[in-house]
Design a protein around this motif. Structure first.
Motif, PDB file in Angstrom:
ATOM      1  N   LYS A   1       0.896  -1.043   0.013  1.00 44.08           N
ATOM      2  CA  LYS A   1      -0.089   0.201  -0.156  1.00 44.08           C
ATOM      3  C   LYS A   1       0.895   1.218  -0.016  1.00 44.08           C
TER       4      LYS A   1
ATOM      5  N   GLN B   1      -9.157  10.300   5.078  1.00 40.75           N
ATOM      6  CA  GLN B   1      -9.656   9.520   3.655  1.00 40.75           C
ATOM      7  C   GLN B   1     -11.047   8.983   4.032  1.00 40.75           C
TER       8      GLN B   1
ATOM      9  N   LYS C   1     -11.757  10.584  -0.352  1.00 41.98           N
ATOM     10  CA  LYS C   1     -10.670  10.841  -1.325  1.00 41.98           C
ATOM     11  C   LYS C   1      -9.609   9.566  -1.528  1.00 41.98           C
ATOM     12  N   LYS C   2      -8.946   9.680  -2.485  1.00 37.87           N
ATOM     13  CA  LYS C   2      -7.714   8.680  -2.435  1.00 37.87           C
ATOM     14  C   LYS C   2      -6.747   9.255  -1.408  1.00 37.87           C
ATOM     15  N   LEU C   3      -6.016   8.146  -0.858  1.00 36.32           N
ATOM     16  CA  LEU C   3      -5.119   8.515   0.057  1.00 36.32           C
ATOM     17  C   LEU C   3      -3.973   9.320  -0.448  1.00 36.32           C
TER      18      LEU C   3
ATOM     19  N   GLU D   1      -4.452  11.768  -2.594  1.00 39.79           N
ATOM     20  CA  GLU D   1      -4.901  13.307  -2.856  1.00 39.79           C
ATOM     21  C   GLU D   1      -4.870  13.856  -1.335  1.00 39.79           C
TER      22      GLU D   1
ATOM     23  N   TYR E   1     -10.645   5.864 -13.041  1.00 38.99           N
ATOM     24  CA  TYR E   1      -9.514   5.428 -12.071  1.00 38.99           C
ATOM     25  C   TYR E   1      -8.512   6.373 -12.470  1.00 38.99           C
ATOM     26  N   GLU E   2      -8.628   7.307 -13.085  1.00 39.14           N
ATOM     27  CA  GLU E   2      -7.384   8.291 -13.658  1.00 39.14           C
ATOM     28  C   GLU E   2      -6.227   7.693 -14.121  1.00 39.14           C
TER      29      GLU E   2
ATOM     30  N   SER F   1      -2.418   7.159 -12.246  1.00 34.08           N
ATOM     31  CA  SER F   1      -2.002   8.209 -11.143  1.00 34.08           C
ATOM     32  C   SER F   1      -1.717   7.567  -9.872  1.00 34.08           C
ATOM     33  N   ASP F   2      -2.318   6.260  -9.752  1.00 37.86           N
ATOM     34  CA  ASP F   2      -2.293   5.594  -8.581  1.00 37.86           C
ATOM     35  C   ASP F   2      -1.952   4.045  -9.045  1.00 37.86           C
TER      36      ASP F   2
ATOM     37  N   ASN G   1      -3.432   0.550  -7.516  1.00 41.07           N
ATOM     38  CA  ASN G   1      -4.751   0.380  -7.514  1.00 41.07           C
ATOM     39  C   ASN G   1      -5.130  -1.051  -8.225  1.00 41.07           C
TER      40      ASN G   1
ATOM     41  N   SER H   1      -1.496  13.333 -11.939  1.00 43.08           N
ATOM     42  CA  SER H   1      -3.085  13.216 -12.209  1.00 43.08           C
ATOM     43  C   SER H   1      -3.298  14.112 -13.203  1.00 43.08           C
TER      44      SER H   1
END
Length: 564
Positions: A8, A31, A36-38, A40, A89-90, A106-107, A110, A132
């Protein structure tokens, strides 16, 4: 399937010592409450930067980092997944090689996103990391054309019975279906795609069996898409509606305008419709409201010409003219001049057609020929408004020229444009328009002639030796290396990105006034100006080539065909 990272992000950042366990707990709590995503949350709280996250993923897990703006994204790979999945999912697929789909994320930790892309595309996924912002911009750019094509297909399905009927330019009947949502989607998509590709003009051209949509970027035209002729009426009607035109008129030229907001910026679009044998050709000129006001350092002046520009604008009265062909950047130079002069103790009034940019504390007047507000009549009215400085969009006729010159003589600084090839030719043009030589001599304080050339792309710029012919054109005897762009993703394969001005500034001296009063020729004015250290268009063009700012091919196309 490729091995995927299972750790993670929070654990990786704490192991790297970038954040503490307490900071991670705080971020995880935020979060849960924000959804939001961690990543971010950590960035918004100032605990880490985007660059630190990228470094951890790149060096600890070996996930490659790509700069999407410099990456040549494969359109076919991009379209293996829908835009909705990319946005959720960006992420965006950027390359397909040997059954493996490289996906910028961007992640990249995931695993749910990777699973969904794998299932939808049927390919093994290799994640790479990108910011992002870069991913969102890439999604907007690469899915833009897909939007347009989808709108065409949607229109065809809804209008199967009429889709293949030829356009009848003589029929006044209006089909209500032409105002349907697919046409709206298509027009919106075409405009958004053009703006994101930095286009200055959008051309929608009907031919016998097809429509071509072309964009002009950095002065050059290229084809963006081609589709069936049957949707042309829908496009034309939609554009007429938003531009305030008469939708029943198909046999006469029309002009209109409208505004749009794309990616948070405002744009004005001037629309011209011209009837052709196959239908109505539509051209939309795109004007970024913020792009016209540049600082004098951004225009591209040499150090000497910048000093001349500043000196000319310090004149309390007189006329300053900016000259050049259509599309040479004259309006931008005028707006920069107005911004340079603009101060609380000065009353500035402009009269333009159209008003392309609003400058705070400047009074802008729009020409309206239908109501009788022309350049000449507007200029007369402005003179009764106690102005210090008048900006006149263009001197189009003898009457306007006479009024502008007399305004300059009576204590006003007048800034305007004229269509001439070079600075000395401007004087002769004013005399040909009926302005007496003694009035030109006593009113004119300076002339700025200009052109625009494309700048060599800095990302793919490379050296090569100049040929003998090129050395002769540049007036150089010894061997010399020149620069050119080989073409890359950033410049869309053209080798050029952006444009820069080339200038020729003629300052009017006492000797110039004497020469003009005596009825001189253009050549005599040029000779005198060159003796007074005027740097010609050709001289400044050569300097840009030698400095590697532009290529000799670009200069040959713009300048060397004119003997100046």
């Amino acid at each position: 399937m490729n091995n995927r990272p299972r750790k993670k992000l929070g654990d990786l950042l704490t192991e790297s010592g970038i954040i503490s366990k307490e900071q991670l707990e705080t971020a995880l709590s935020l979060q849960k409450s924000t959804g939001k995503k961690l990543g971010e949350v950590l960035i918004s709280e100032g605990m880490v930067t985007q660059e630190e996250i990228i470094q951890v993923l790149e060096f600890q897990l070996g996930i490659p980092h790509v700069v999407l703006e410099k990456y040549k994204i494969d359109q076919a790979a991009c379209l293996l997944i829908p835009e909705s999945l990319a946005k959720r999912y960006e992420l965006i697929p950027i390359e397909l090689q040997g059954g493996v789909l490289k996906v910028a994320m961007s992640d990249p930790l995931n695993v749910f996103a990777i699973d969904d892309v794998t299932i939808y595309s049927g390919k093994d996924v290799q994640p790479v990391i990108a910011t992002s912002g870069e991913i969102i911009r890439a999604i907007d750019k690469y899915y833009g054309k897909q939007h347009a094509l989808e709108a065409v297909e949607e229109f065809k399905k809804e209008n199967e019975s009429t889709f293949n009927i030829k356009i009848d330019n003589t029929s006044p009947e209006i089909n209500e279906e032409l105002q349907n949502s697919p046409a709206v989607k298509l027009v919106n998509s075409v405009i958004e795609q053009a703006i994101r590709n930095r286009a200055s003009d959008i051309h929608i051209e009907p031919f016998s069996n097809s429509i071509k949509i072309r964009y002009r970027t950095d002065g050059e035209m290229y084809e963006a898409m081609k589709t069936e002729i049957g949707i042309m009426n829908a496009i034309a009607t939609r554009i007429k509606i938003i531009s305030g035109m008469n939708i029943t008129e198909k046999r006469a030229p029309q002009d209109g305008r409208f505004s749009v907001k794309v990616d948070g910026s405002d744009y004005d679009l001037r629309v011209s419709i011209l009837p052709t044998v196959f239908g109505e050709k539509i051209v939309m000129r795109v004007a970024d409201k913020n792009a016209f006001v540049l600082s004098k350092d951004q225009l591209g002046f040499s150090k000497m010409d910048k000093r001349k520009f500043e000196k000319i604008l310090k004149n309390p009265y007189g006329i300053v003219l900016v000259t050049g062909p259509t599309g040479s950047g004259k309006s931008t130079t005028l707006y920069t001049a107005v911004s340079e002069i603009n101060k609380p103790n000065i009353n500035i009034v402009t009269i333009e057609d159209p008003v392309e940019c609003i400058i705070e504390d400047v009074n802008h007047v729009q020409v309206n020929n239908k109501s009788g507000l022309s350049f000449a009549s507007g200029l007369r009215s402005i003179l009764r408004q106690d102005p210090n400085v008048i900006m006149l969009g263009e001197i189009r006729d003898a009457e306007t020229a006479q009024i502008a010159v007399r305004a300059a003589i009576t204590g006003h600084l007048v800034l305007s444009t004229l269509h001439t090839n070079d600075a000395p030719g401007t004087v002769i043009r004013l005399v040909d328009m009926g302005v007496e030589p003694f009035l030109v001599a006593s009113s004119l304080v300076g002339v700025i002639a200009q052109r625009l050339v494309r700048k060599t792309c800095n990302n793919c710029k490379e050296e090569r030796w100049a040929s003998e012919k090129e050395l002769a054109l540049l007036g150089v005897a010894e061997p010399l290396k020149l620069y050119h762009g080989r073409g890359c993703a950033i410049c869309n394969g053209t080798g050029y990105k952006g444009r820069i001005g080339i200038y020729e500034i003629m300052m009017i001296t006492k000797k110039h006034r004497e020469l003009i009063n005596s009825g001189c020729t253009e050549e005599e004015l040029r000779d005198l100006s060159l003796k007074n250290k005027m740097k010609s268009l050709k001289y400044n063009a050569k300097a840009l080539v030698l400095d590697g700012v532009t290529s000799i091919e670009e200069i040959l196309k713009i300048l060397f065909s004119n003997d100046n």
